[in-house]
Design a protein around this motif. Structure first.
Motif, PDB file in Angstrom:
ATOM      1  N   TYR A  17       0.857  -1.172   0.000  1.00 12.62           N
ATOM      2  CA  TYR A  17       0.000   0.000   0.000  1.00 12.62           C
ATOM      3  C   TYR A  17       0.902   1.233   0.000  1.00 12.62           C
ATOM      4  O   TYR A  17       2.089   1.149   0.317  1.00 12.62           O
ATOM      5  N   ARG A  18       0.312   2.365  -0.311  1.00 15.87           N
ATOM      6  CA  ARG A  18       1.082   3.600  -0.233  1.00 15.87           C
ATOM      7  C   ARG A  18       0.195   4.739   0.259  1.00 15.87           C
ATOM      8  O   ARG A  18      -1.031   4.703   0.090  1.00 15.87           O
ATOM      9  N   GLN A  19       0.845   5.710   0.857  1.00 14.74           N
ATOM     10  CA  GLN A  19       0.119   6.881   1.330  1.00 14.74           C
ATOM     11  C   GLN A  19       0.962   8.117   1.059  1.00 14.74           C
ATOM     12  O   GLN A  19       2.085   8.242   1.562  1.00 14.74           O
ATOM     13  N   ALA A  20       0.402   9.000   0.255  1.00 17.16           N
ATOM     14  CA  ALA A  20       1.043  10.274  -0.048  1.00 17.16           C
ATOM     15  C   ALA A  20       0.519  11.334   0.923  1.00 17.16           C
ATOM     16  O   ALA A  20      -0.581  11.181   1.470  1.00 17.16           O
ATOM     17  N   PRO A  21       1.265  12.404   1.123  1.00 22.95           N
ATOM     18  CA  PRO A  21       0.814  13.458   2.045  1.00 22.95           C
ATOM     19  C   PRO A  21      -0.571  13.982   1.666  1.00 22.95           C
ATOM     20  O   PRO A  21      -0.827  14.308   0.507  1.00 22.95           O
ATOM     21  N   GLY A  22      -1.456  14.025   2.643  1.00 29.37           N
ATOM     22  CA  GLY A  22      -2.789  14.549   2.410  1.00 29.37           C
ATOM     23  C   GLY A  22      -3.739  13.611   1.697  1.00 29.37           C
ATOM     24  O   GLY A  22      -4.865  14.001   1.373  1.00 29.37           O
ATOM     25  N   LYS A  23      -3.294  12.385   1.441  1.00 29.06           N
ATOM     26  CA  LYS A  23      -4.138  11.426   0.732  1.00 29.06           C
ATOM     27  C   LYS A  23      -4.368  10.183   1.578  1.00 29.06           C
ATOM     28  O   LYS A  23      -3.619   9.897   2.503  1.00 29.06           O
ATOM     29  N   GLN A  24      -5.399   9.440   1.206  1.00 28.15           N
ATOM     30  CA  GLN A  24      -5.683   8.198   1.906  1.00 28.15           C
ATOM     31  C   GLN A  24      -4.726   7.098   1.457  1.00 28.15           C
ATOM     32  O   GLN A  24      -4.206   7.129   0.335  1.00 28.15           O
ATOM     33  N   ARG A  25      -4.524   6.139   2.325  1.00 34.16           N
ATOM     34  CA  ARG A  25      -3.714   4.989   1.964  1.00 34.16           C
ATOM     35  C   ARG A  25      -4.443   4.214   0.872  1.00 34.16           C
ATOM     36  O   ARG A  25      -5.662   4.015   0.942  1.00 34.16           O
ATOM     37  N   GLU A  26      -3.705   3.776  -0.136  1.00 36.36           N
ATOM     38  CA  GLU A  26      -4.315   3.039  -1.237  1.00 36.36           C
ATOM     39  C   GLU A  26      -3.545   1.763  -1.524  1.00 36.36           C
ATOM     40  O   GLU A  26      -2.333   1.676  -1.300  1.00 36.36           O
ATOM     41  N   LEU A  27      -4.268   0.785  -2.048  1.00 31.94           N
ATOM     42  CA  LEU A  27      -3.634  -0.469  -2.436  1.00 31.94           C
ATOM     43  C   LEU A  27      -2.818  -0.261  -3.703  1.00 31.94           C
ATOM     44  O   LEU A  27      -3.309   0.293  -4.691  1.00 31.94           O
ATOM     45  N   VAL A  28      -1.585  -0.729  -3.671  1.00 30.64           N
ATOM     46  CA  VAL A  28      -0.740  -0.702  -4.858  1.00 30.64           C
ATOM     47  C   VAL A  28      -0.789  -2.057  -5.562  1.00 30.64           C
ATOM     48  O   VAL A  28      -1.020  -2.134  -6.765  1.00 30.64           O
ATOM     49  N   ALA A  29      -0.574  -3.116  -4.796  1.00 29.87           N
ATOM     50  CA  ALA A  29      -0.568  -4.456  -5.380  1.00 29.87           C
ATOM     51  C   ALA A  29      -0.744  -5.478  -4.272  1.00 29.87           C
ATOM     52  O   ALA A  29      -0.333  -5.238  -3.135  1.00 29.87           O
ATOM     53  N   ALA A  30      -1.347  -6.601  -4.607  1.00 31.82           N
ATOM     54  CA  ALA A  30      -1.528  -7.681  -3.646  1.00 31.82           C
ATOM     55  C   ALA A  30      -1.283  -9.011  -4.332  1.00 31.82           C
ATOM     56  O   ALA A  30      -1.560  -9.167  -5.534  1.00 31.82           O
ATOM     57  N   ILE A  31      -0.749  -9.955  -3.567  1.00 32.24           N
ATOM     58  CA  ILE A  31      -0.518 -11.306  -4.080  1.00 32.24           C
ATOM     59  C   ILE A  31      -1.042 -12.284  -3.032  1.00 32.24           C
ATOM     60  O   ILE A  31      -0.589 -12.296  -1.893  1.00 32.24           O
ATOM     61  N   THR A  32      -2.044 -13.048  -3.435  1.00 36.45           N
ATOM     62  CA  THR A  32      -2.729 -13.943  -2.512  1.00 36.45           C
ATOM     63  C   THR A  32      -2.950 -15.292  -3.189  1.00 36.45           C
ATOM     64  O   THR A  32      -2.557 -15.491  -4.336  1.00 36.45           O
ATOM     65  N   SER A  33      -3.626 -16.186  -2.475  1.00 42.05           N
ATOM     66  CA  SER A  33      -3.944 -17.492  -3.046  1.00 42.05           C
ATOM     67  C   SER A  33      -4.868 -17.363  -4.244  1.00 42.05           C
ATOM     68  O   SER A  33      -4.963 -18.278  -5.063  1.00 42.05           O
ATOM     69  N   ARG A  34      -5.527 -16.235  -4.389  1.00 46.43           N
ATOM     70  CA  ARG A  34      -6.441 -16.027  -5.518  1.00 46.43           C
ATOM     71  C   ARG A  34      -5.749 -15.383  -6.712  1.00 46.43           C
ATOM     72  O   ARG A  34      -6.370 -15.232  -7.767  1.00 46.43           O
ATOM     73  N   GLY A  35      -4.512 -14.978  -6.543  1.00 47.74           N
ATOM     74  CA  GLY A  35      -3.799 -14.389  -7.652  1.00 47.74           C
ATOM     75  C   GLY A  35      -3.196 -13.039  -7.300  1.00 47.74           C
ATOM     76  O   GLY A  35      -2.931 -12.750  -6.133  1.00 47.74           O
ATOM     77  N   VAL A  36      -3.018 -12.226  -8.341  1.00 44.51           N
ATOM     78  CA  VAL A  36      -2.371 -10.935  -8.197  1.00 44.51           C
ATOM     79  C   VAL A  36      -3.324  -9.844  -8.670  1.00 44.51           C
ATOM     80  O   VAL A  36      -4.046 -10.033  -9.665  1.00 44.51           O
ATOM     81  N   ASN A  37      -3.344  -8.723  -7.979  1.00 41.58           N
ATOM     82  CA  ASN A  37      -4.095  -7.581  -8.472  1.00 41.58           C
ATOM     83  C   ASN A  37      -3.330  -6.296  -8.175  1.00 41.58           C
ATOM     84  O   ASN A  37      -2.528  -6.233  -7.249  1.00 41.58           O
ATOM     85  N   TYR A  38      -3.584  -5.299  -9.013  1.00 43.09           N
ATOM     86  CA  TYR A  38      -2.871  -4.024  -8.945  1.00 43.09           C
ATOM     87  C   TYR A  38      -3.851  -2.856  -8.919  1.00 43.09           C
ATOM     88  O   TYR A  38      -4.957  -2.927  -9.462  1.00 43.09           O
ATOM     89  N   GLY A  39      -3.397  -1.770  -8.308  1.00 48.98           N
ATOM     90  CA  GLY A  39      -4.134  -0.538  -8.411  1.00 48.98           C
ATOM     91  C   GLY A  39      -4.064  -0.018  -9.841  1.00 48.98           C
ATOM     92  O   GLY A  39      -3.068  -0.235 -10.537  1.00 48.98           O
ATOM     93  N   ASP A  40      -5.100   0.665 -10.281  1.00 46.40           N
ATOM     94  CA  ASP A  40      -5.173   1.111 -11.672  1.00 46.40           C
ATOM     95  C   ASP A  40      -4.000   2.006 -12.057  1.00 46.40           C
ATOM     96  O   ASP A  40      -3.517   1.948 -13.195  1.00 46.40           O
ATOM     97  N   SER A  41      -3.516   2.801 -11.138  1.00 43.50           N
ATOM     98  CA  SER A  41      -2.473   3.772 -11.464  1.00 43.50           C
ATOM     99  C   SER A  41      -1.100   3.138 -11.673  1.00 43.50           C
ATOM    100  O   SER A  41      -0.199   3.800 -12.189  1.00 43.50           O
ATOM    101  N   VAL A  42      -0.938   1.877 -11.286  1.00 42.32           N
ATOM    102  CA  VAL A  42       0.379   1.247 -11.408  1.00 42.32           C
ATOM    103  C   VAL A  42       0.391   0.066 -12.370  1.00 42.32           C
ATOM    104  O   VAL A  42       1.449  -0.518 -12.626  1.00 42.32           O
ATOM    105  N   LYS A  43      -0.755  -0.281 -12.904  1.00 47.47           N
ATOM    106  CA  LYS A  43      -0.818  -1.422 -13.825  1.00 47.47           C
ATOM    107  C   LYS A  43       0.113  -1.210 -15.016  1.00 47.47           C
ATOM    108  O   LYS A  43       0.152  -0.137 -15.604  1.00 47.47           O
ATOM    109  N   GLY A  44       0.876  -2.257 -15.306  1.00 48.19           N
ATOM    110  CA  GLY A  44       1.813  -2.191 -16.422  1.00 48.19           C
ATOM    111  C   GLY A  44       3.163  -1.612 -16.060  1.00 48.19           C
ATOM    112  O   GLY A  44       4.102  -1.678 -16.858  1.00 48.19           O
ATOM    113  N   ARG A  45       3.280  -1.040 -14.871  1.00 45.89           N
ATOM    114  CA  ARG A  45       4.557  -0.446 -14.448  1.00 45.89           C
ATOM    115  C   ARG A  45       5.154  -1.166 -13.235  1.00 45.89           C
ATOM    116  O   ARG A  45       6.375  -1.251 -13.111  1.00 45.89           O
TER     117      ARG A  45
END
Length: 116
Positions: A37-65
């Protein structure tokens, strides 16, 4: 008690790359859902990426990077960050939990700053 320790943050120029690492202790890592997860100043914490038994998922802003991966033998999860942008600047937190999603246990965070 699960203990998570992040490393690998720092200052990088736009377009550059960084790899974050998160080492876990005290967990049965192979069944432990992990995420960044990440949190920028003045912003809410957001999911960047997760890896679980169900697979992998990414936040929209980091997909492909960004790419998340894990090494169960080393009890470590990684976040490879490429084509970094100034808006990626934030404190990045590692998180984990037993189950289908992270979010219970947290590391102390590591600062990533993207600036020229």
């Amino acid at each position: 008690q699960v203990h998570l320790v992040e490393s690998g943050g720092g200052l990088v120029q736009p377009g550059g790359s960084l790899r974050l690492s998160c080492a876990a202790s005290g967990s049965i890592f192979s069944i432990y859902a992990m995420g960044w997860y990440r949190q920028a100043p003045g912003k809410q914490r957001e999911l960047v990426a997760a890896i679980t038994s169900r697979g992998v998922n990414y936040g929209d802003s980091v997909k492909g990077r960004f790419t998340i991966s894990r090494d169960n033998a080393k009890k470590t999860v990684y976040l490879q960050m490429n084509s970094l942008k100034p808006e990626d600047t934030a404190v990045y937190y590692c998180s984990g939990a037993y189950g289908v999603a992270p979010g219970k246990d947290w590391g102390q965070g590591t600062q990533v700053t993207v600036s020229s």
